[in-house]
Design a protein around this motif. Structure first.
Motif, PDB file in Angstrom:
ATOM      1  N   VAL A 160       0.854  -1.188   0.000  1.00 29.98           N
ATOM      2  CA  VAL A 160       0.000   0.000   0.000  1.00 29.98           C
ATOM      3  C   VAL A 160       0.888   1.236   0.000  1.00 29.98           C
ATOM      4  N   THR A 161       0.662   2.152  -0.931  1.00 23.31           N
ATOM      5  CA  THR A 161       1.420   3.407  -0.942  1.00 23.31           C
ATOM      6  C   THR A 161       0.659   4.474  -0.162  1.00 23.31           C
ATOM      7  N   GLY A 162       1.413   5.449   0.358  1.00 23.48           N
ATOM      8  CA  GLY A 162       0.795   6.469   1.205  1.00 23.48           C
ATOM      9  C   GLY A 162       0.200   5.817   2.435  1.00 23.48           C
ATOM     10  N   ALA A 163       0.940   4.828   2.984  1.00 18.96           N
ATOM     11  CA  ALA A 163       0.361   3.928   3.993  1.00 18.96           C
ATOM     12  C   ALA A 163       0.544   4.396   5.428  1.00 18.96           C
ATOM     13  N   ALA A 164       1.222   5.518   5.636  1.00 17.62           N
ATOM     14  CA  ALA A 164       1.512   5.941   7.006  1.00 17.62           C
ATOM     15  C   ALA A 164       0.350   6.685   7.656  1.00 17.62           C
ATOM     16  N   SER A 165      -0.659   7.033   6.860  1.00 16.74           N
ATOM     17  CA  SER A 165      -1.775   7.796   7.426  1.00 16.74           C
ATOM     18  C   SER A 165      -3.013   7.637   6.544  1.00 16.74           C
ATOM     19  N   GLY A 166      -4.131   8.138   7.033  1.00 15.19           N
ATOM     20  CA  GLY A 166      -5.348   8.260   6.232  1.00 15.19           C
ATOM     21  C   GLY A 166      -5.867   6.947   5.673  1.00 15.19           C
ATOM     22  N   ILE A 167      -6.335   6.985   4.435  1.00 18.27           N
ATOM     23  CA  ILE A 167      -6.913   5.808   3.788  1.00 18.27           C
ATOM     24  C   ILE A 167      -5.884   4.693   3.669  1.00 18.27           C
ATOM     25  N   GLY A 168      -4.630   5.045   3.363  1.00 15.07           N
ATOM     26  CA  GLY A 168      -3.588   4.027   3.211  1.00 15.07           C
ATOM     27  C   GLY A 168      -3.373   3.226   4.477  1.00 15.07           C
ATOM     28  N   LEU A 169      -3.305   3.915   5.607  1.00 14.98           N
ATOM     29  CA  LEU A 169      -3.114   3.233   6.893  1.00 14.98           C
ATOM     30  C   LEU A 169      -4.339   2.390   7.233  1.00 14.98           C
ATOM     31  N   ALA A 170      -5.517   2.925   7.004  1.00 15.91           N
ATOM     32  CA  ALA A 170      -6.747   2.178   7.284  1.00 15.91           C
ATOM     33  C   ALA A 170      -6.837   0.930   6.408  1.00 15.91           C
ATOM     34  N   SER A 171      -6.445   1.059   5.145  1.00 16.62           N
ATOM     35  CA  SER A 171      -6.453  -0.074   4.219  1.00 16.62           C
ATOM     36  C   SER A 171      -5.454  -1.134   4.666  1.00 16.62           C
ATOM     37  N   ALA A 172      -4.246  -0.691   5.034  1.00 17.54           N
ATOM     38  CA  ALA A 172      -3.214  -1.631   5.508  1.00 17.54           C
ATOM     39  C   ALA A 172      -3.705  -2.368   6.753  1.00 17.54           C
ATOM     40  N   ARG A 173      -4.317  -1.638   7.665  1.00 16.44           N
ATOM     41  CA  ARG A 173      -4.825  -2.265   8.897  1.00 16.44           C
ATOM     42  C   ARG A 173      -5.890  -3.317   8.567  1.00 16.44           C
TER      43      ARG A 173
ATOM     44  N   ALA B  90       4.409  -0.515  14.174  1.00 14.00           N
ATOM     45  CA  ALA B  90       4.386  -0.923  15.582  1.00 14.00           C
ATOM     46  C   ALA B  90       2.946  -1.178  16.020  1.00 14.00           C
ATOM     47  N   LEU B  91       2.055  -0.347  15.525  1.00 15.10           N
ATOM     48  CA  LEU B  91       0.624  -0.468  15.830  1.00 15.10           C
ATOM     49  C   LEU B  91       0.032  -1.746  15.229  1.00 15.10           C
ATOM     50  N   LEU B  92       0.452  -2.078  14.012  1.00 12.97           N
ATOM     51  CA  LEU B  92      -0.188  -3.171  13.275  1.00 12.97           C
ATOM     52  C   LEU B  92       0.437  -4.539  13.542  1.00 12.97           C
ATOM     53  N   GLY B  93       1.671  -4.568  14.055  1.00 13.67           N
ATOM     54  CA  GLY B  93       2.273  -5.848  14.410  1.00 13.67           C
ATOM     55  C   GLY B  93       3.228  -6.399  13.365  1.00 13.67           C
ATOM     56  N   SER B  94       3.650  -7.636  13.579  1.00 15.06           N
ATOM     57  CA  SER B  94       4.784  -8.197  12.829  1.00 15.06           C
ATOM     58  C   SER B  94       4.472  -8.500  11.365  1.00 15.06           C
ATOM     59  N   THR B  95       3.193  -8.535  10.981  1.00 14.97           N
ATOM     60  CA  THR B  95       2.887  -8.793   9.568  1.00 14.97           C
ATOM     61  C   THR B  95       2.802  -7.494   8.763  1.00 14.97           C
ATOM     62  N   ALA B  96       3.125  -6.365   9.406  1.00 14.88           N
ATOM     63  CA  ALA B  96       3.210  -5.069   8.720  1.00 14.88           C
ATOM     64  C   ALA B  96       4.684  -4.708   8.561  1.00 14.88           C
ATOM     65  N   LEU B  97       5.099  -4.479   7.322  1.00 18.69           N
ATOM     66  CA  LEU B  97       6.522  -4.270   7.016  1.00 18.69           C
ATOM     67  C   LEU B  97       6.716  -2.901   6.373  1.00 18.69           C
ATOM     68  N   PRO B  98       7.612  -2.064   6.922  1.00 16.10           N
ATOM     69  CA  PRO B  98       7.763  -0.712   6.379  1.00 16.10           C
ATOM     70  C   PRO B  98       8.780  -0.629   5.237  1.00 16.10           C
ATOM     71  N   VAL B  99       8.449   0.165   4.230  1.00 17.46           N
ATOM     72  CA  VAL B  99       9.416   0.519   3.178  1.00 17.46           C
ATOM     73  C   VAL B  99       9.356   2.039   3.008  1.00 17.46           C
ATOM     74  N   VAL B 100      10.446   2.707   3.338  1.00 20.26           N
ATOM     75  CA  VAL B 100      10.508   4.164   3.192  1.00 20.26           C
ATOM     76  C   VAL B 100      10.905   4.486   1.751  1.00 20.26           C
ATOM     77  N   LEU B 101      10.026   5.188   1.066  1.00 24.88           N
ATOM     78  CA  LEU B 101      10.204   5.428  -0.367  1.00 24.88           C
ATOM     79  C   LEU B 101       9.595   6.776  -0.721  1.00 24.88           C
ATOM     80  N   ASP B 102      10.367   7.607  -1.413  1.00 26.77           N
ATOM     81  CA  ASP B 102       9.812   8.862  -1.942  1.00 26.77           C
ATOM     82  C   ASP B 102       9.399   8.609  -3.381  1.00 26.77           C
TER      83      ASP B 102
END
Length: 244
Positions: free
Chosen positions: A14-27, A51-63
């Motif tokens: 999911v892109t734009g996943a740190a907030s808003g619709i992206g975070l809700a979709s990822a959750r 940290a909120l979503l747990g071990s099956t959530a993996l971060p990729v920092v990308l611009d």
């Protein structure tokens, strides 16, 4: 397939996943049993989200606005997960107000992220999905894709482009077992609304004409859990009180 974990065994990005619709979709996808790669340029917000979503959530920092970084989306996802079943192209920007007042650089950034990056991301993930003979692509569009919204000509135009992209690419790839669809919400309570004209926002809040990101995520999950023979091409969702 477990009814409780309908996405068990699947990998989503999911892109734009740190907030808003992206975070809700990822959750929603994590809770449905998927491993989810959260992609965003805000590293700190991503850490908090994962940290909120747990071990099956993996971060990729990308611009995504950096073309070289943008091109690594699939490779970086596969390095973590080995496969990709679901791609939610959600990252976007908002420019509202009169065109005469718009900053040309802001127009460039917005069209780049809302249109070009979506096309490049989908172009990036398609060969992998075609090779596997399955996949789901969902793009965050907008009610503005379906109505020439007079207070946001630049934004609305970007979403009209996205709407066309979804409908045309879908017809190119369904033969590979890939579904392509869009969600078109009316005003959602996210950071994008920070750029809304103050009087418009106050009026919308007073009228109860805003929807929650979680409600959009529920629709994403609905789209992803239909039988493979069915595609939900576009869902237009808006507050019941919304006057449009």
């Amino acid at each position: 397939m477990s009814m409780n974990l309908p996405l068990a065994g699947q990998v989503a990005a999911v892109t734009g996943a740190a907030s808003g619709i992206g975070l809700a979709s990822a959750r929603a996808m994590v809770e449905a049993g998927a491993r989810v790669v959260l992609i965003d340029r805000d590293g700190q917000a991503l850490e908090r989200a994962c940290a909120l979503l747990g071990s099956t959530a993996l971060p990729v920092v990308l611009d995504l606005l950096d073309p070289a970084q943008c091109a690594t989306l699939l490779a970086r996802t596969l390095a973590l997960t080995g496969q990709l079943d679901i791609f939610h192209a959600n990252a976007g920007l908002y420019v509202g107000g009169d065109l005469v007042d718009a900053d040309p650089e802001a127009i460039d950034r917005m069209l780049n992220l809302n249109v070009n990056v979506v096309m490049k991301n989908v172009h990036n993930v398609l060969p992998h999905m075609i090779g596997r003979g399955t996949g789901d692509i969902i793009v965050t569009s907008s009610l503005a894709a379906h109505f020439p919204t007079p207070w946001e000509p630049v934004y609305a135009s970007s979403k009209w482009a996205v709407n066309c992209f979804v409908q045309t690419v879908r017809r190119q790839v369904f033969k590979h077992g890939i579904r392509v669809g869009a969600i078109s919400p009316g005003p959602v309570i996210t950071s994008l609304l920070a750029d809304w004209p103050a009087e418009k926002l106050a009026e919308a809040k007073a009228n109860g004409s805003l929807i929650e990101a979680e409600e959009v995520a529920n629709v994403v999950l609905f789209m992803l859990t239909r039988p493979r023979g069915m595609t939900i091409r576009d869902v237009v969702m808006m507050p019941t009180q919304f006057d449009l």
